[in-house]
Motif scaffolding. Structure first.
Motif, PDB file in Angstrom:
ATOM      1  N   VAL A 103       0.865  -1.184   0.000  1.00  0.00           N
ATOM      2  CA  VAL A 103       0.000   0.000   0.000  1.00  0.00           C
ATOM      3  C   VAL A 103       0.894   1.225   0.000  1.00  0.00           C
ATOM      4  O   VAL A 103       1.755   1.390   0.870  1.00  0.00           O
ATOM      5  CB  VAL A 103      -0.926   0.016   1.234  1.00  0.00           C
ATOM      6  CG1 VAL A 103      -1.806   1.263   1.208  1.00  0.00           C
ATOM      7  CG2 VAL A 103      -1.769  -1.248   1.300  1.00  0.00           C
ATOM      8  N   ALA A 104       0.694   2.079  -1.012  1.00  0.00           N
ATOM      9  CA  ALA A 104       1.554   3.260  -1.152  1.00  0.00           C
ATOM     10  C   ALA A 104       0.718   4.465  -1.547  1.00  0.00           C
ATOM     11  O   ALA A 104      -0.490   4.362  -1.796  1.00  0.00           O
ATOM     12  CB  ALA A 104       2.641   2.994  -2.192  1.00  0.00           C
ATOM     13  N   GLU A 105       1.380   5.602  -1.651  1.00  0.00           N
ATOM     14  CA  GLU A 105       0.679   6.860  -1.913  1.00  0.00           C
ATOM     15  C   GLU A 105       0.175   6.962  -3.342  1.00  0.00           C
ATOM     16  O   GLU A 105      -0.763   7.713  -3.612  1.00  0.00           O
ATOM     17  CB  GLU A 105       1.594   8.039  -1.572  1.00  0.00           C
ATOM     18  CG  GLU A 105       1.920   8.127  -0.083  1.00  0.00           C
ATOM     19  CD  GLU A 105       2.912   9.238   0.232  1.00  0.00           C
ATOM     20  OE1 GLU A 105       3.204  10.056  -0.669  1.00  0.00           O
ATOM     21  OE2 GLU A 105       3.406   9.270   1.375  1.00  0.00           O
ATOM     22  N   ASP A 106       0.822   6.271  -4.270  1.00  0.00           N
ATOM     23  CA  ASP A 106       0.321   6.232  -5.639  1.00  0.00           C
ATOM     24  C   ASP A 106       0.607   4.856  -6.226  1.00  0.00           C
ATOM     25  O   ASP A 106       1.390   4.077  -5.683  1.00  0.00           O
ATOM     26  CB  ASP A 106       0.928   7.354  -6.497  1.00  0.00           C
ATOM     27  CG  ASP A 106       2.443   7.284  -6.568  1.00  0.00           C
ATOM     28  OD1 ASP A 106       2.966   6.301  -7.133  1.00  0.00           O
ATOM     29  OD2 ASP A 106       3.110   8.211  -6.068  1.00  0.00           O
ATOM     30  N   ARG A 107      -0.046   4.535  -7.341  1.00  0.00           N
ATOM     31  CA  ARG A 107       0.058   3.181  -7.898  1.00  0.00           C
ATOM     32  C   ARG A 107       1.460   2.889  -8.421  1.00  0.00           C
ATOM     33  O   ARG A 107       1.905   1.734  -8.423  1.00  0.00           O
ATOM     34  CB  ARG A 107      -0.984   2.974  -9.002  1.00  0.00           C
ATOM     35  CG  ARG A 107      -0.810   3.805 -10.241  1.00  0.00           C
ATOM     36  CD  ARG A 107      -2.012   3.657 -11.191  1.00  0.00           C
ATOM     37  NE  ARG A 107      -2.269   2.264 -11.524  1.00  0.00           N
ATOM     38  CZ  ARG A 107      -1.764   1.664 -12.607  1.00  0.00           C
ATOM     39  NH1 ARG A 107      -0.966   2.340 -13.430  1.00  0.00           N
ATOM     40  NH2 ARG A 107      -2.032   0.404 -12.867  1.00  0.00           N
ATOM     41  N   TYR A 108       2.166   3.938  -8.849  1.00  0.00           N
ATOM     42  CA  TYR A 108       3.518   3.724  -9.379  1.00  0.00           C
ATOM     43  C   TYR A 108       4.490   3.357  -8.254  1.00  0.00           C
ATOM     44  O   TYR A 108       5.309   2.446  -8.395  1.00  0.00           O
ATOM     45  CB  TYR A 108       3.991   4.978 -10.112  1.00  0.00           C
ATOM     46  CG  TYR A 108       3.017   5.419 -11.179  1.00  0.00           C
ATOM     47  CD1 TYR A 108       2.920   4.724 -12.380  1.00  0.00           C
ATOM     48  CD2 TYR A 108       2.164   6.505 -10.970  1.00  0.00           C
ATOM     49  CE1 TYR A 108       2.002   5.110 -13.350  1.00  0.00           C
ATOM     50  CE2 TYR A 108       1.251   6.903 -11.932  1.00  0.00           C
ATOM     51  CZ  TYR A 108       1.162   6.195 -13.122  1.00  0.00           C
ATOM     52  OH  TYR A 108       0.257   6.571 -14.073  1.00  0.00           O
ATOM     53  N   ALA A 109       4.373   4.054  -7.138  1.00  0.00           N
ATOM     54  CA  ALA A 109       5.224   3.730  -6.001  1.00  0.00           C
ATOM     55  C   ALA A 109       4.912   2.334  -5.474  1.00  0.00           C
ATOM     56  O   ALA A 109       5.812   1.577  -5.087  1.00  0.00           O
ATOM     57  CB  ALA A 109       5.039   4.760  -4.893  1.00  0.00           C
ATOM     58  N   ALA A 110       3.621   1.972  -5.468  1.00  0.00           N
ATOM     59  CA  ALA A 110       3.244   0.644  -4.986  1.00  0.00           C
ATOM     60  C   ALA A 110       3.867  -0.440  -5.858  1.00  0.00           C
ATOM     61  O   ALA A 110       4.414  -1.433  -5.350  1.00  0.00           O
ATOM     62  CB  ALA A 110       1.727   0.515  -4.962  1.00  0.00           C
ATOM     63  N   ARG A 111       3.838  -0.232  -7.150  1.00  0.00           N
ATOM     64  CA  ARG A 111       4.414  -1.247  -8.049  1.00  0.00           C
ATOM     65  C   ARG A 111       5.939  -1.244  -7.972  1.00  0.00           C
ATOM     66  O   ARG A 111       6.566  -2.310  -8.043  1.00  0.00           O
ATOM     67  CB  ARG A 111       3.926  -1.023  -9.470  1.00  0.00           C
ATOM     68  CG  ARG A 111       2.448  -1.380  -9.623  1.00  0.00           C
ATOM     69  CD  ARG A 111       1.970  -1.365 -11.056  1.00  0.00           C
ATOM     70  NE  ARG A 111       0.614  -1.890 -11.098  1.00  0.00           N
ATOM     71  CZ  ARG A 111       0.277  -3.098 -11.521  1.00  0.00           C
ATOM     72  NH1 ARG A 111       1.222  -3.925 -11.937  1.00  0.00           N
ATOM     73  NH2 ARG A 111      -0.975  -3.502 -11.537  1.00  0.00           N
ATOM     74  N   ASP A 112       6.521  -0.087  -7.848  1.00  0.00           N
ATOM     75  CA  ASP A 112       7.983  -0.036  -7.714  1.00  0.00           C
ATOM     76  C   ASP A 112       8.440  -0.778  -6.464  1.00  0.00           C
ATOM     77  O   ASP A 112       9.476  -1.469  -6.468  1.00  0.00           O
ATOM     78  CB  ASP A 112       8.459   1.416  -7.645  1.00  0.00           C
ATOM     79  CG  ASP A 112       8.370   2.122  -8.992  1.00  0.00           C
ATOM     80  OD1 ASP A 112       8.206   1.423 -10.015  1.00  0.00           O
ATOM     81  OD2 ASP A 112       8.447   3.364  -9.016  1.00  0.00           O
ATOM     82  N   ALA A 113       7.687  -0.648  -5.389  1.00  0.00           N
ATOM     83  CA  ALA A 113       8.094  -1.244  -4.116  1.00  0.00           C
ATOM     84  C   ALA A 113       8.006  -2.764  -4.133  1.00  0.00           C
ATOM     85  O   ALA A 113       8.636  -3.430  -3.297  1.00  0.00           O
ATOM     86  CB  ALA A 113       7.234  -0.687  -2.985  1.00  0.00           C
ATOM     87  N   LEU A 114       7.250  -3.329  -5.058  1.00  0.00           N
ATOM     88  CA  LEU A 114       7.162  -4.790  -5.131  1.00  0.00           C
ATOM     89  C   LEU A 114       8.540  -5.406  -5.331  1.00  0.00           C
ATOM     90  O   LEU A 114       8.851  -6.472  -4.783  1.00  0.00           O
ATOM     91  CB  LEU A 114       6.234  -5.221  -6.272  1.00  0.00           C
ATOM     92  CG  LEU A 114       4.750  -4.841  -6.151  1.00  0.00           C
ATOM     93  CD1 LEU A 114       3.996  -5.313  -7.379  1.00  0.00           C
ATOM     94  CD2 LEU A 114       4.137  -5.436  -4.883  1.00  0.00           C
ATOM     95  N   ALA A 115       9.377  -4.733  -6.123  1.00  0.00           N
ATOM     96  CA  ALA A 115      10.711  -5.274  -6.410  1.00  0.00           C
ATOM     97  C   ALA A 115      11.613  -5.252  -5.183  1.00  0.00           C
ATOM     98  O   ALA A 115      12.668  -5.905  -5.175  1.00  0.00           O
ATOM     99  CB  ALA A 115      11.348  -4.478  -7.549  1.00  0.00           C
ATOM    100  N   LEU A 116      11.232  -4.515  -4.138  1.00  0.00           N
ATOM    101  CA  LEU A 116      12.056  -4.419  -2.929  1.00  0.00           C
ATOM    102  C   LEU A 116      11.736  -5.510  -1.922  1.00  0.00           C
ATOM    103  O   LEU A 116      12.442  -5.637  -0.921  1.00  0.00           O
ATOM    104  CB  LEU A 116      11.857  -3.044  -2.285  1.00  0.00           C
ATOM    105  CG  LEU A 116      12.203  -1.834  -3.160  1.00  0.00           C
ATOM    106  CD1 LEU A 116      11.890  -0.538  -2.409  1.00  0.00           C
ATOM    107  CD2 LEU A 116      13.661  -1.885  -3.587  1.00  0.00           C
ATOM    108  N   ILE A 117      10.692  -6.281  -2.165  1.00  0.00           N
ATOM    109  CA  ILE A 117      10.356  -7.372  -1.248  1.00  0.00           C
ATOM    110  C   ILE A 117      11.209  -8.579  -1.619  1.00  0.00           C
ATOM    111  O   ILE A 117      11.207  -9.044  -2.759  1.00  0.00           O
ATOM    112  CB  ILE A 117       8.855  -7.720  -1.334  1.00  0.00           C
ATOM    113  CG1 ILE A 117       8.001  -6.497  -0.990  1.00  0.00           C
ATOM    114  CG2 ILE A 117       8.518  -8.877  -0.399  1.00  0.00           C
ATOM    115  CD1 ILE A 117       6.524  -6.715  -1.171  1.00  0.00           C
TER     116      ILE A 117
END
Length: 788
Positions: A103-117
């Protein structure tokens, strides 16, 4: 007014770009969610480390299976009483399975953060071929289930095995065929999505979702999340196609709810096209062996069927749970078959959960395809015309109501007339003459295309269903309607079903208008909001008109009878002395002394003195529990040209004669048939959910998962017969899925007729057809999913 070719009321907003879809919903402070999916079809999860993603400046929460487990939300029920992991914790069981949610502030940040898991997997051998599912050495998909030793979900049978065996023993001829109805995807125009908002003060949950069954979703949310049902509101706005894909509840929905609980803000989640194609509900995937026993002249004596059903990693089928194989036991189709028996085994595999009621009534599509291919195989083996074999075996009008060999009672039909009309419209005899001439020319010159003519006749089973026989997740499949006539004579109809483009706002308004004698434009149809509509289990399996439509009509008739009482008080006569003519009551013998529905509605809300025990207002409710399914039917004739050098198939003509009982709006019926016919061409010639041997999904975009366009579709030639359903209030049977049921067999029969091959499995791609023409071995690994 009433039934007829009325333009759709809802189209005004759609053509002006004023529709409201879930992705149009924006709430103050709304956050955005994204799903991390497994790259493996089968792997053990050793660890999940979300710390880097949690450190992202725009990330507000990362939800893992462990987070859900702490809240008792790790598992959720499916519509078939199975349980499915919301987010995988022990292992992943298909490629694309949900592992974490950001869950992030915008959809782009949310998708970018997937790669950090950081997820550490231990790959396991995948099971992608259902035919290996019961082998002793097959990988175990659901090893978390207590006592599980193999991948079997169920064994189910229907019919009389002994009588069927006797029929086969006495038969002059037996034909058999192994068939695959491959896995396909509904591929709706709009993907799945949700906006979830939890009010921390009141504890109220509001969910905007792309759902075909809002009330069923509310029950599931209450069951899984532990929120009292009266504090949950599900809103389904405009939906860009459903086709069964939007019946069930997906992990992204529940994760958005948990995300809102954790952050205190609304959370929106919308999947992309690849996610939709990879991980949402599929359909079909039936391996079938059919045997047909007959006399020497083609009279059918018995049918025997064995089926292996691939349901993927979780049994998520949206079908009546008392029938794990759905309505497949109506596999005798449209024919007078004295003895029949089928046995179906369902198995788990490392594929996304399948078995959705995709534009078919709970497995009738596979059953219809099976029997129509068997009839053509029988005709081929006996050297008979496929039309003549059908003529000899079709049910006759005087046999209705007809109880088939597996126990279901067909309501009505004139099958011979429907078939003859289709053959006449197609010019069947002339087509056969043309085909013979083309074959002679090709034999002499080796040039030109091959011509084929295919026939199919189908019987659908729709309108699920009687509560004593059918339920979804334990809830009986009755539907409700609430009708209110306002003082000015306009009306509001509230329904438990949900439109995904079928034109409910028009056809249901027409049904009520016909009963009350008012304009359909004066009837507002409310649907898709659990706060404003009565309980019901939604739209799929062509339930809308047979079930919710019946509820609406009966509610309107209750209002009309209440209006009679008000009119009698207004006119100072007995209600028995009043005569109804559309839109008004008048005194028997004096047409001038009367009152219109508008006048009656005003009087019902006035100080008019009514008889003791009679309340004012013109409101009524109805919960309709249908006494039986309805059984629409149809006869289809397809004409194709096949290039033997390339295997390319061109559908030159398609004649479709449907009998769906009384037609409320013929224009909408024709639109439904057009869409279903295109769907059938796609499944017959190009659509395939494919996997390689490692379980990798090979069709995650429309570059790989092919859909038909206007280029592949001819100008449809439509006809109709009408045999009303005797138990439906207006005789309607439903039509939404009929063309999808009947058309694939007609196309396949036509292609195989053109090239002179006894059988080949769908999809009949150019490569598959070319192999058949050349006499080369056909690709049996299409059962696994590797493409030709």
């Amino acid at each position: 007014m009433g039934h007829g070719r009325m333009l759709r009321k809802e189209d005004a907003r759609f053509v002006r770009g004023r529709g409201c879809f879930v992705d149009d919903v924006t709430l103050p402070g709304m956050l955005h969610g994204a799903v991390l999916r497994s790259p493996y079809a089968h792997a053990r999860i050793l660890s999940v480390d979300p710390s880097a993603a949690e450190s992202h400046p725009k990330v507000r929460a990362v939800i893992t299976g462990d987070v859900l487990a702490e809240r008792g939300l790790a598992w959720m029920p499916t519509l078939s009483h199975d349980v499915a992991a919301v987010l995988a914790t022990d292992k992943v069981r298909y490629q694309g399975q949900e592992v974490a949610f950001v869950v992030a502030e915008d959809r782009y940040a949310a998708r970018d953060a997937l790669a950090l898991i950081d997820v550490e997997y231990e790959p396991l051998p995948p099971l992608v071929d259902a035919r290996r599912a019961l082998d002793p050495d097959a990988p175990l998909v659901r090893d978390e289930l207590d006592g599980r030793t193999d991948n079997r979900i169920f064994d189910w049978e229907s019919g009389d095995a002994a009588a069927t065996d006797a029929a086969f023993a006495a038969a002059a001829h037996v034909s058999s065929c192994d068939l695959l109805y491959p896995r396909v995807h509904p591929a709706p125009l709009e993907t799945c999505g949700t906006v979830a908002s939890v009010d921390r003060v009141t504890g109220r949950l509001t969910v905007h979702a792309t759902t075909q069954a809002p009330h069923a979703h509310r029950v599931l949310y209450a069951t899984v999340a532990g929120i009292p049902e009266h504090k949950i509101r599900i809103v389904a706005p405009d939906i860009g196609g459903g086709f069964g894909n939007k019946v069930g509840m997906y992990p992204g929905y529940l994760c958005a709810v948990v995300g809102s609980m954790l952050t205190g803000a609304p959370v929106k989640w919308t999947e992309d096209r690849s996610e939709n194609l990879m991980s949402t509900s599929f359909a079909r995937d039936y391996h079938m062996r059919g045997e047909i026993a007959a006399t020497a002249d083609g009279r059918i004596l018995g049918l025997r069927v064995r089926v292996l059903a691939d349901h993927g990693a979780f049994n998520g089928t949206a079908q009546p749970s008392k029938f794990p194989a759905g309505f497949f036991h109506i596999f005798t189709g449209s024919y007078d078959v004295p003895a029949a028996h089928c046995r179906v085994t369902g198995v788990y595999t490392n594929k996304a959960p399948g078995g959705v009621a995709y534009a078919c009534s709970f497995r009738v599509t596979e059953a219809s395809y099976l029997v129509e291919r068997l009839v053509d195989v029988l005709a081929h083996d006996l050297g008979l015309d496929p039309a003549d074999v059908r003529r000899r075996n079709l049910l006759r009008p005087e046999q209705f109501p007809y109880r088939c060999a597996t126990g279901w009672e067909y309501d009505s039909g004139d099958y011979p007339r429907t078939l003859e009309l289709a053959l006449e419209m197609a010019g069947y005899d002339q087509l056969r003459c043309e085909q013979a001439a083309r074959r002679r020319e090709h034999a002499e010159t080796g040039r030109g295309t091959l011509m084929g003519v295919g026939i199919s006749f189908f019987t659908e089973a729709v309108g699920a269903g009687p509560r004593k026989q059918m339920d979804i997740a334990g809830y009986g499949m009755a539907d409700g309607a609430e009708l209110r006539v306002h003082p000015t004579g306009t009306a509001e109809l509230r329904l438990s079903c949900m439109s995904q483009g079928q034109g409910h706002e028009t056809t249901f308004a027409q049904m009520v208008a016909e009963e009350l004698g008012i304009s359909p434009h004066d009837v507002e149809v409310v649907q898709g909001d659990t706060d404003r509509t009565p309980f019901g289990l939604g739209t799929y399996g062509s339930r809308s008109t047979p079930v919710s439509g019946a509820a609406a009509v009966l509610a309107a008739r209750k209002v009309r009878e209440r209006a009679r009482i008000v009119a009698a008080a207004l006119l100072e006569v007995s209600g028995d002395d009043l005569v109804w003519e559309k839109g008004r009551f008048h005194v028997r013998g004096d047409r001038e002394a009367g009152a219109s529905m508008r006048e009656i509605a005003l009087a019902a809300h006035s100080d008019l003195e009514l008889p003791d025990g009679v309340e004012g207002h013109l409101d009524a409710t109805c919960v309709y529990n249908p006494p039986n399914l309805t059984f629409p039917c149809g006869a289809y004739v397809c004409v194709v040209d096949v290039d033997p050098g390339t295997g390319q198939v061109v559908v030159r003509r398609f004649v479709a004669v449907d009998d769906c009982g009384v037609r409320i709006n013929p224009m909408i019926v024709e639109g439904q048939v057009h869409g279903g016919l295109a769907d059938g061409i796609g499944m017959a010639l190009m659509e395939l959910v494919a996997f390689d041997r490692d379980g990798n999904h090979l069709g995650a975009s429309f570059m790989d998962y092919l859909l038909p366009t206007a280029v592949e579709c001819p100008s449809w030639e439509l006809g109709e017969t009408v045999t009303p359903s005797p138990h439906h209030p207006i005789g309607a049977k439903g039509v939404g899925e009929c063309a999808t049921v009947g058309s694939p067999a007609a196309v396949v029969n036509a292609v195989l007729d053109a090239i002179g091959v006894r059988h080949a499995d769908m999809p009949l791609t150019p490569a598959q057809v070319w192999r058949a023409v050349q006499g080369s071995p056909l690709r049996t690994d299409l059962a696994i999913g590797e493409r030709s």
